[in-house]
Motif scaffolding. Structure first.
Motif, PDB file in Angstrom:
ATOM      1  N   TYR A  86       0.833  -1.215   0.000  1.00  0.00           N
ATOM      2  CA  TYR A  86       0.000   0.000   0.000  1.00  0.00           C
ATOM      3  C   TYR A  86       0.865   1.262   0.000  1.00  0.00           C
ATOM      4  O   TYR A  86       0.374   2.340   0.274  1.00  0.00           O
ATOM      5  CB  TYR A  86      -0.938   0.014   1.215  1.00  0.00           C
ATOM      6  N   HIS A  87       2.156   1.120  -0.236  1.00  0.00           N
ATOM      7  CA  HIS A  87       3.118   2.235  -0.287  1.00  0.00           C
ATOM      8  C   HIS A  87       3.323   2.914   1.058  1.00  0.00           C
ATOM      9  O   HIS A  87       3.756   4.058   1.118  1.00  0.00           O
ATOM     10  CB  HIS A  87       2.730   3.252  -1.367  1.00  0.00           C
ATOM     11  N   PHE A  88       3.021   2.226   2.165  1.00  0.00           N
ATOM     12  CA  PHE A  88       3.239   2.810   3.482  1.00  0.00           C
ATOM     13  C   PHE A  88       4.730   3.007   3.761  1.00  0.00           C
ATOM     14  O   PHE A  88       5.121   3.982   4.400  1.00  0.00           O
ATOM     15  CB  PHE A  88       2.607   1.959   4.586  1.00  0.00           C
ATOM     16  N   ALA A  89       5.574   2.102   3.271  1.00  0.00           N
ATOM     17  CA  ALA A  89       7.020   2.232   3.484  1.00  0.00           C
ATOM     18  C   ALA A  89       7.527   3.533   2.859  1.00  0.00           C
ATOM     19  O   ALA A  89       8.293   4.271   3.482  1.00  0.00           O
ATOM     20  CB  ALA A  89       7.751   1.030   2.898  1.00  0.00           C
ATOM     21  N   ARG A  90       7.080   3.826   1.655  1.00  0.00           N
ATOM     22  CA  ARG A  90       7.490   5.075   0.991  1.00  0.00           C
ATOM     23  C   ARG A  90       7.064   6.290   1.808  1.00  0.00           C
ATOM     24  O   ARG A  90       7.813   7.255   1.937  1.00  0.00           O
ATOM     25  CB  ARG A  90       6.880   5.171  -0.402  1.00  0.00           C
ATOM     26  N   LYS A  91       5.860   6.232   2.341  1.00  0.00           N
ATOM     27  CA  LYS A  91       5.359   7.364   3.130  1.00  0.00           C
ATOM     28  C   LYS A  91       6.158   7.539   4.417  1.00  0.00           C
ATOM     29  O   LYS A  91       6.410   8.666   4.839  1.00  0.00           O
ATOM     30  CB  LYS A  91       3.871   7.180   3.425  1.00  0.00           C
ATOM     31  N   ILE A  92       6.567   6.436   5.019  1.00  0.00           N
ATOM     32  CA  ILE A  92       7.398   6.516   6.222  1.00  0.00           C
ATOM     33  C   ILE A  92       8.741   7.159   5.888  1.00  0.00           C
ATOM     34  O   ILE A  92       9.211   8.045   6.604  1.00  0.00           O
ATOM     35  CB  ILE A  92       7.590   5.108   6.834  1.00  0.00           C
ATOM     36  N   VAL A  93       9.353   6.737   4.789  1.00  0.00           N
ATOM     37  CA  VAL A  93      10.639   7.322   4.377  1.00  0.00           C
ATOM     38  C   VAL A  93      10.468   8.810   4.106  1.00  0.00           C
ATOM     39  O   VAL A  93      11.234   9.640   4.608  1.00  0.00           O
ATOM     40  CB  VAL A  93      11.215   6.608   3.138  1.00  0.00           C
ATOM     41  N   ARG A  94       9.468   9.171   3.314  1.00  0.00           N
ATOM     42  CA  ARG A  94       9.269  10.589   2.958  1.00  0.00           C
ATOM     43  C   ARG A  94       9.021  11.452   4.189  1.00  0.00           C
ATOM     44  O   ARG A  94       9.520  12.565   4.288  1.00  0.00           O
ATOM     45  CB  ARG A  94       8.127  10.713   1.953  1.00  0.00           C
TER      46      ARG A  94
END
Length: 150
Positions: free
Chosen positions: A90-98
């Protein structure tokens, strides 16, 4: 609804900090236990923990830390990215990084580093490969850097 928060240990209520630490420590991943142990001690003034929350449940983590799993002078690091298996894709990892990178920028850092074995993940988020490094367990890792323009 999934929310993302970046926490400073000093500004977070001790009750919430302990709850989040316990949830992270319960993750089935040694990196999460490493972060939980750091959280049980005292994080540095500019160190932060980014959480993905489903209500009050921690479902993903990342951290802004001064030192990571390698002994090199570069600092600070994005570290300890993990999302529970049932919440992946769900792209949560990307959101955490950003969110963590944004916090580093707000703290006036000029760059941020990450040490990883992942292929083609951090490049998509604006990180550039710098060099190979060896972590404290003797594993070959990649060091990436992202410039943070103010």
């Amino acid at each position: 609804m999934i929310t993302f928060v970046t926490l400073n240990q000093v500004a977070t209520s001790p009750q919430n900090w302990v709850s989040y630490t316990q949830q992270i420590d319960a993750f089935d991943w040694n990196g999460a236990k490493f972060l939980a142990n750091k959280m049980k001690k005292q994080l540095g003034e500019k160190e932060r923990v980014t959480l993905a929350l489903d209500g009050e449940q921690v479902i993903g983590i990342g951290a802004l830390v001064n030192k990571d799993i390698v002994e090199i002078p570069e600092t600070p690091y994005f570290s300890t990215l993990y999302v529970l298996p049932s919440y992946r894709n769900y792209h949560f990892a990307r959101k955490i990084v950003r969110k963590t990178v944004s916090e580093a920028k707000n703290l006036n850092y000029k760059q941020i580093y990450v040490v990883t074995q992942l292929e083609n993940f951090y490049e998509k988020l604006g990180f550039t490969y710098k060099k190979q490094v060896i972590d404290f367990m003797g594993r070959e890792m990649k060091l990436y850097r992202q410039e943070l323009l103010l």
